[in-house]
Scaffold this motif. Structure first.
Motif, mmCIF file in Angstrom:
data_model
loop_
_atom_site.group_PDB
_atom_site.id
_atom_site.type_symbol
_atom_site.label_atom_id
_atom_site.label_comp_id
_atom_site.label_asym_id
_atom_site.label_seq_id
_atom_site.Cartn_x
_atom_site.Cartn_y
_atom_site.Cartn_z
ATOM 1 N N ILE A 264 0.905 -1.290 0.059
ATOM 2 C CA ILE A 264 0.138 -0.142 -0.009
ATOM 3 C C ILE A 264 1.084 1.299 -0.108
ATOM 4 C CG2 ILE A 264 -1.811 1.248 1.151
ATOM 5 C CD1 ILE A 264 -2.125 -1.433 2.705
ATOM 6 N N LEU A 265 0.660 2.041 -0.820
ATOM 7 C CA LEU A 265 1.634 3.237 -0.999
ATOM 8 C C LEU A 265 0.580 4.656 -0.945
ATOM 9 C CD1 LEU A 265 3.188 1.155 -2.658
ATOM 10 C CD2 LEU A 265 4.410 2.939 -3.815
ATOM 11 N N VAL A 266 0.901 5.579 -0.058
ATOM 12 C CA VAL A 266 0.032 6.381 0.334
ATOM 13 C C VAL A 266 0.836 7.832 0.453
ATOM 14 C CG1 VAL A 266 -1.899 5.251 1.064
ATOM 15 C CG2 VAL A 266 -0.040 5.830 2.780
ATOM 16 N N ALA A 267 0.046 8.763 0.179
ATOM 17 C CA ALA A 267 0.703 10.365 0.656
ATOM 18 C C ALA A 267 -0.152 10.608 1.734
ATOM 19 C CB ALA A 267 0.530 11.565 -0.367
ATOM 20 N N LEU A 268 0.581 11.135 2.811
ATOM 21 C CA LEU A 268 0.010 11.487 4.236
ATOM 22 C C LEU A 268 0.489 13.148 4.525
ATOM 23 C CD1 LEU A 268 0.942 8.514 6.188
ATOM 24 C CD2 LEU A 268 -1.409 8.806 5.076
ATOM 25 N N HIS A 269 -0.885 13.815 4.612
ATOM 26 C CA HIS A 269 -0.892 15.198 5.316
ATOM 27 C C HIS A 269 -0.545 14.927 6.717
ATOM 28 C CE1 HIS A 269 -1.219 19.216 6.115
ATOM 29 N NE2 HIS A 269 -2.449 19.060 6.587
ATOM 30 N N PRO A 270 0.610 15.449 7.388
ATOM 31 C CA PRO A 270 0.699 15.447 8.825
ATOM 32 C C PRO A 270 -0.127 16.388 9.609
ATOM 33 C CG PRO A 270 2.532 16.374 7.938
ATOM 34 C CD PRO A 270 1.584 16.150 6.839
ATOM 35 N N ALA B 206 -2.346 5.826 13.348
ATOM 36 C CA ALA B 206 -3.860 5.470 13.405
ATOM 37 C C ALA B 206 -4.343 5.296 11.786
ATOM 38 C CB ALA B 206 -4.876 6.444 14.158
ATOM 39 N N VAL B 207 -4.066 6.132 11.037
ATOM 40 C CA VAL B 207 -4.509 6.274 9.395
ATOM 41 C C VAL B 207 -3.664 5.057 8.864
ATOM 42 C CG1 VAL B 207 -4.397 7.411 7.415
ATOM 43 C CG2 VAL B 207 -4.883 8.723 9.426
ATOM 44 N N ILE B 208 -2.690 4.872 9.145
ATOM 45 C CA ILE B 208 -1.854 3.819 8.336
ATOM 46 C C ILE B 208 -2.545 2.429 8.893
ATOM 47 C CG2 ILE B 208 0.527 2.537 8.546
ATOM 48 C CD1 ILE B 208 1.566 5.488 8.677
ATOM 49 N N ASP B 209 -2.726 2.263 10.111
ATOM 50 C CA ASP B 209 -3.344 1.116 10.585
ATOM 51 C C ASP B 209 -4.708 0.655 9.838
ATOM 52 O OD1 ASP B 209 -1.214 0.595 12.230
ATOM 53 O OD2 ASP B 209 -2.352 1.287 13.980
ATOM 54 N N GLY B 210 -5.254 1.900 9.448
ATOM 55 C CA GLY B 210 -6.599 1.536 8.767
ATOM 56 C C GLY B 210 -6.535 1.266 7.426
ATOM 57 N N LEU B 211 -5.639 1.462 6.733
ATOM 58 C CA LEU B 211 -5.301 1.218 5.278
ATOM 59 C C LEU B 211 -5.641 -0.170 4.847
ATOM 60 C CD1 LEU B 211 -2.326 3.624 4.730
ATOM 61 C CD2 LEU B 211 -4.752 4.222 4.316
ATOM 62 N N THR B 212 -6.146 -0.467 3.628
ATOM 63 C CA THR B 212 -6.098 -1.732 2.984
ATOM 64 C C THR B 212 -5.548 -1.443 1.768
ATOM 65 O OG1 THR B 212 -8.321 -1.457 1.953
ATOM 66 C CG2 THR B 212 -8.372 -1.959 4.260
ATOM 67 N N THR B 213 -5.524 -2.572 0.902
ATOM 68 C CA THR B 213 -5.005 -2.387 -0.325
ATOM 69 C C THR B 213 -5.544 -1.652 -1.316
ATOM 70 O OG1 THR B 213 -5.719 -4.713 -0.807
ATOM 71 C CG2 THR B 213 -3.250 -4.867 -0.279
ATOM 72 N N ASP B 214 -6.945 -1.747 -1.026
ATOM 73 C CA ASP B 214 -7.866 -0.785 -1.863
ATOM 74 C C ASP B 214 -7.443 0.619 -1.822
ATOM 75 O OD1 ASP B 214 -9.277 -3.082 -2.576
ATOM 76 O OD2 ASP B 214 -10.822 -2.839 -1.094
ATOM 77 N N ASP B 215 -6.689 1.036 -0.888
ATOM 78 C CA ASP B 215 -6.439 2.346 -0.486
ATOM 79 C C ASP B 215 -5.035 2.775 -1.159
ATOM 80 O OD1 ASP B 215 -8.505 3.086 1.203
ATOM 81 O OD2 ASP B 215 -7.749 1.899 2.570
ATOM 82 N N THR B 216 -4.387 1.956 -1.838
ATOM 83 C CA THR B 216 -3.168 2.170 -2.363
ATOM 84 C C THR B 216 -3.316 3.232 -3.307
ATOM 85 O OG1 THR B 216 -1.232 1.405 -3.332
ATOM 86 C CG2 THR B 216 -3.191 0.413 -4.132
ATOM 87 N N GLY B 217 -2.275 4.199 -3.396
ATOM 88 C CA GLY B 217 -2.251 5.330 -4.217
ATOM 89 C C GLY B 217 -3.201 6.516 -3.975
ATOM 90 N N SER B 218 -3.481 6.528 -2.801
ATOM 91 C CA SER B 218 -4.424 7.768 -2.270
ATOM 92 C C SER B 218 -3.642 8.691 -1.344
ATOM 93 C CB SER B 218 -5.712 7.050 -1.530
ATOM 94 O OG SER B 218 -5.167 6.305 -0.352
ATOM 95 N N PHE B 219 -4.559 9.775 -0.839
ATOM 96 C CA PHE B 219 -3.863 10.789 -0.080
ATOM 97 C C PHE B 219 -4.850 10.974 0.993
ATOM 98 C CE2 PHE B 219 -2.710 15.662 -0.897
ATOM 99 C CZ PHE B 219 -2.054 15.548 0.314
ATOM 100 N N TRP B 220 -4.089 11.011 2.122
ATOM 101 C CA TRP B 220 -5.008 11.026 3.478
ATOM 102 C C TRP B 220 -4.376 12.250 4.305
ATOM 103 C CZ3 TRP B 220 -9.127 7.858 4.318
ATOM 104 C CH2 TRP B 220 -8.974 6.585 3.434
ATOM 105 N N ASP B 221 -5.316 12.970 5.232
ATOM 106 C CA ASP B 221 -4.818 13.835 6.296
ATOM 107 C C ASP B 221 -4.649 13.138 7.299
ATOM 108 O OD1 ASP B 221 -7.466 13.666 7.370
ATOM 109 O OD2 ASP B 221 -7.680 15.979 6.901
ATOM 110 N N TRP B 222 -4.188 13.717 8.462
ATOM 111 C CA TRP B 222 -3.757 12.973 9.881
ATOM 112 C C TRP B 222 -5.217 12.895 10.535
ATOM 113 C CZ3 TRP B 222 -4.903 15.838 14.541
ATOM 114 C CH2 TRP B 222 -5.483 17.150 14.331
ATOM 115 N N LYS B 223 -6.228 13.433 10.091
ATOM 116 C CA LYS B 223 -7.454 12.973 10.793
ATOM 117 C C LYS B 223 -8.292 11.888 10.262
ATOM 118 C CE LYS B 223 -8.290 17.831 12.145
ATOM 119 N NZ LYS B 223 -9.184 19.149 12.022
ATOM 120 N N GLY B 224 -7.641 11.373 9.070
ATOM 121 C CA GLY B 224 -8.121 10.199 8.444
ATOM 122 C C GLY B 224 -9.335 10.519 7.277
#
Length: 222
Positions: A164-170, A199-217
């Motif tokens: 799972i590869l993701v971009a995260l806004h901290p 917490a955001v990382i723990d909730g990710l699944t392979t369906d989320d790969t290639g997505s962009f999330w903020d620190w609030k999920g």
């Protein structure tokens, strides 16, 4: 036991992530420019450190490396302030450097179970969320990073189906990177950011790969 690799481990968020993960019982390996000479703007150092880790594998790799002000160049308030060399340095660290990190360290992700490669981006890198303008070089470099992660995620569906590869806004974190601008925005501590990001990382699944999330999920628009 979870095995984690933190790139930029001596920075505020990198240190906080390392501490949080170790408190959870993870085995953490940290790399940084100041402590180890691993510099994402110098490809040879990235390849060298990846080679030293050959034979190891990680459940989680987080790139926390990045900069807003590079060599004294402040974020541009308008197009009139754009400087070609300053913009090139922004891309070298905040975009090209991320591609090199994925290229070098991505193959170290475990292949027989869920694995995550996360890189710290920034909400200002969102094209769809840009209503203020300014900060042209930093915005553009972070937007490029997001595209790199999105594209790499597509490739990794073939290379490692568990990755799972993701971009995260901290968030706007109380670190030297944001010190000059933090008074304009609500801020959080590095530890709070690390807690939320994990917490955001723990909730990710392979369906989320290639997505962009903020620190609030919440997902961030591209």
């Amino acid at each position: 036991m979870t095995r984690a690799l933190i790139l930029g481990a001596t920075g505020g968020i990198g240190r906080a992530l390392s501490a949080r993960l170790e408190a959870q019982g993870a085995q953490v390996t940290g790399l940084s420019r100041s402590a180890d000479g691993m510099d994402l703007t110098r490809p040879g150092t990235v390849a060298e450190h990846a080679a030293r880790l050959a034979g190891q594998s990680f459940d989680l790799i987080v790139n926390t490396t990045g900069a807003l002000v590079i060599d004294g160049h402040q974020p541009e308030k308008s197009l009139d302030a754009v400087d070609a060399d300053a913009m090139a340095r922004q891309f070298a660290l905040n975009a090209t450097g991320v591609a090199l990190a994925i290229q070098a360290f991505g193959p170290l992700l475990v292949r027989d179970r869920r694995a995550v490669f996360a890189s710290l981006s920034a909400r200002v890198g969102s094209i769809g969320d840009n209503d203020l303008g300014g900060w042209i070089g930093y915005r553009a470099a972070k937007a490029a990073q997001n595209q790199i992660i999105r594209t790499a995620a597509i490739e990794y569906r073939r290379r490692n189906r568990h990755a799972i590869l993701v971009a995260l806004h901290p968030g706007t974190v109380q670190t030297p990177l944001t010190a000059k601008y933090a008074s304009r925005y609500p801020t959080i501590t590095p530890d709070r950011s690390a807690e939320a990001l994990l917490a955001v990382i723990d909730g990710l699944t392979t369906d989320d790969t290639g997505s962009f999330w903020d620190w609030k999920g919440a997902r961030v628009p591209w």
